[in-house]
Enzyme design. Structure first.
Site, mmCIF file in Angstrom:
data_model
loop_
_atom_site.group_PDB
_atom_site.id
_atom_site.type_symbol
_atom_site.label_atom_id
_atom_site.label_comp_id
_atom_site.label_asym_id
_atom_site.label_seq_id
_atom_site.Cartn_x
_atom_site.Cartn_y
_atom_site.Cartn_z
ATOM 1 N N ASP A 60 -56.005 17.202 54.025
ATOM 2 C CA ASP A 60 -54.697 16.831 53.587
ATOM 3 C C ASP A 60 -55.013 15.454 52.860
ATOM 4 O O ASP A 60 -55.925 14.162 53.530
ATOM 5 C CB ASP A 60 -54.123 16.566 54.841
ATOM 6 C CG ASP A 60 -52.603 15.365 54.897
ATOM 7 O OD1 ASP A 60 -52.075 15.458 54.257
ATOM 8 O OD2 ASP A 60 -51.954 15.156 56.134
ATOM 9 N N GLU B 46 -52.909 21.670 46.112
ATOM 10 C CA GLU B 46 -52.106 20.779 45.911
ATOM 11 C C GLU B 46 -52.144 19.362 45.587
ATOM 12 O O GLU B 46 -52.868 18.913 45.968
ATOM 13 C CB GLU B 46 -51.643 20.916 47.967
ATOM 14 C CG GLU B 46 -50.178 19.802 48.194
ATOM 15 C CD GLU B 46 -50.039 19.614 49.897
ATOM 16 O OE1 GLU B 46 -50.398 20.218 50.385
ATOM 17 O OE2 GLU B 46 -49.156 18.972 49.892
ATOM 18 N N HIS C 16 -43.739 8.116 55.575
ATOM 19 C CA HIS C 16 -44.541 8.474 56.218
ATOM 20 C C HIS C 16 -44.824 7.859 57.007
ATOM 21 O O HIS C 16 -44.145 6.462 57.343
ATOM 22 C CB HIS C 16 -46.054 7.907 55.847
ATOM 23 C CG HIS C 16 -46.552 9.201 55.242
ATOM 24 N ND1 HIS C 16 -47.251 9.034 53.469
ATOM 25 C CD2 HIS C 16 -46.679 10.535 54.848
ATOM 26 C CE1 HIS C 16 -47.536 10.340 52.665
ATOM 27 N NE2 HIS C 16 -47.037 10.843 53.909
ATOM 28 N N SER D 214 -42.427 13.760 60.094
ATOM 29 C CA SER D 214 -41.668 13.491 61.381
ATOM 30 C C SER D 214 -40.564 13.517 61.849
ATOM 31 O O SER D 214 -40.498 13.677 62.928
ATOM 32 C CB SER D 214 -43.150 12.973 62.136
ATOM 33 O OG SER D 214 -44.228 13.709 61.799
ATOM 34 N N LYS E 242 -46.586 17.658 59.251
ATOM 35 C CA LYS E 242 -46.149 16.789 60.452
ATOM 36 C C LYS E 242 -47.717 16.131 61.080
ATOM 37 O O LYS E 242 -48.322 17.325 61.592
ATOM 38 C CB LYS E 242 -45.271 18.259 61.827
ATOM 39 C CG LYS E 242 -44.477 18.758 61.075
ATOM 40 C CD LYS E 242 -43.592 17.853 62.211
ATOM 41 C CE LYS E 242 -41.819 18.454 61.462
ATOM 42 N NZ LYS E 242 -41.134 17.713 62.409
ATOM 43 N N THR F 71 -47.448 12.353 62.547
ATOM 44 C CA THR F 71 -46.908 11.146 63.319
ATOM 45 C C THR F 71 -46.273 11.950 65.048
ATOM 46 O O THR F 71 -46.262 11.799 65.963
ATOM 47 C CB THR F 71 -46.069 10.624 62.796
ATOM 48 O OG1 THR F 71 -46.815 10.219 61.627
ATOM 49 C CG2 THR F 71 -45.368 9.497 63.791
#
Ligand SMILES: [Zn+2]
Length: 335
Positions: free
Chosen positions: A92, A145, A191, A228, A248, A250
């Site tokens: 990520d 990605e 975020h 989130s 997801k 947080t």
């Protein structure tokens, strides 16, 4: 093997696109959240996508990002083994500064997919960096990605003060020229901690991006970061507009902190000496009458609570994503 590669992950995304569901992509930095997730996803018969961010790798490696990435990947692959679902690993928000580590993760098949985040760069430079990673991934089966647009907020080592919405025409050009397998778009999520009711969520934009890509024959799954704080109805709406992956991080961090906080508050008397007792941690209170209670200070005690709560919340989120009962397990066993 329950850890599945990018080829199988691509099949999972195709199934999600065809059947109108999505995957929550769950960040892990330590075992308790991972084990809670594995239990929930196996129970719900959903495949599981876990993510490792550069910050999580650095944390898990005690400052050594490479050691942390390798050990977290091994942890996921080993623990996933007995579960009757497919478990995928995504990197990520890896950046242009981490190309060496990305290459190692590909060469050693540590992951199923990789997100290259060059979204802070100008359009042409974003394309150049993203395409480098796509070219490196060729032949490995590992999916890539890439992100276009900026997502407001702070996540891990990436922060942005402003939201920059993804433009549909640029999205088509970006996917075409990079060859990315998935596209992360910016349509107003944030975020970190956010409130879905306050977000200027542009669901219309997600739909336009999807339509524009489809027109060009670029039917890549779309990814939404910073989800989130989204309300369940917002999640469903976004999935309806072609979002296949919702990040997801947080949310589980909060579940972790909240559960630990409540547990320790309820059992403080077994851990903190009462007033009048010498605070003799160095000798573990061996000189006095008072003793702490091992049943509550053993990290496994709070760890069990955290796993159970993560499992409970994950089950709710799996329902939101619609991935329950959709595992590719049969196909996995058939090959
Ligand atoms: Zn993100």
């Amino acid at each position: 093997m329950p850890f599945c590669d990018g080829v199988r992950l691509k099949t999972a995304y195709c199934k999600a696109q065809a059947e109108g569901f999505a995957f929550m992509a769950n960040n892990v930095a330590a075992p308790n959240i991972l084990i809670g997730l594995l239990e929930a996803y196996a129970e719900a018969d959903s495949d599981l996508l876990v993510q490792i961010s550069p910050g999580a790798a650095k944390f898990a490696g005690g400052g050594d990002k490479r050691a942390g990435l390798r050990s977290l990947s091994a942890l996921v692959r080993e623990l996933a083994d007995p579960y009757p679902i497919c478990v995928f690993i995504n990197l990520d928000h890896f950046t242009a500064g981490e190309l060496e580590l990305i290459a190692e993760a590909m060469d050693d098949r540590l992951v199923s997919s990789i997100m290259i985040d060059a979204s802070q760069e100008a359009f042409e430079e974003n394309i150049r960096v993203s395409r480098t990673v796509v070219e490196k991934a060729r032949g490995t089966g590992i999916l890539v990605e890439a992100e276009l647009g900026k997502i407001k907020g702070v996540e891990d080592e990436i922060s942005s003060d402003e939201a920059l919405y993804t433009a549909p025409d640029e999205a088509a050009e970006f996917v075409e020229r990079t060859g990315a397998d998935l596209l992360a778009i910016s349509v107003g999520t944030q975020h970190g901690v956010s409130k879905g009711r306050d977000l200027e969520l542009r669901v219309d934009l997600a739909a336009r991006i999807r339509d524009r890509l489809t027109e060009s024959g670029l039917n890549v799954p779309l990814v939404l970061h910073g989800t989130s704080g989204l309300l369940p109805e917002q999640v469903r709406e976004m999935i309806g507009y072609g979002i296949c992956k919702l990040n997801k991080d947080t949310h589980y961090q909060y579940v972790y902190g909240r559960t630990a906080c409540e547990f320790f508050a309820a059992h403080a008397e077994g851990i903190i000496p009462p007033s009048g007792v010498e605070d003799d941690v160095a000798n573990l209170f061996a000189r006095g009458d008072w003793s702490p209670d091992k049943k509550v200070f053993d990290p496994r005690a709070v760890g069990k609570e955290i796993r159970a709560k993560v499992r409970e919340i994950a089950l709710v989120l799996i329902e939101q994503a619609g991935s329950a009962g959709k595992t590719l397990r049969e196909q996995r066993e058939g090959h």
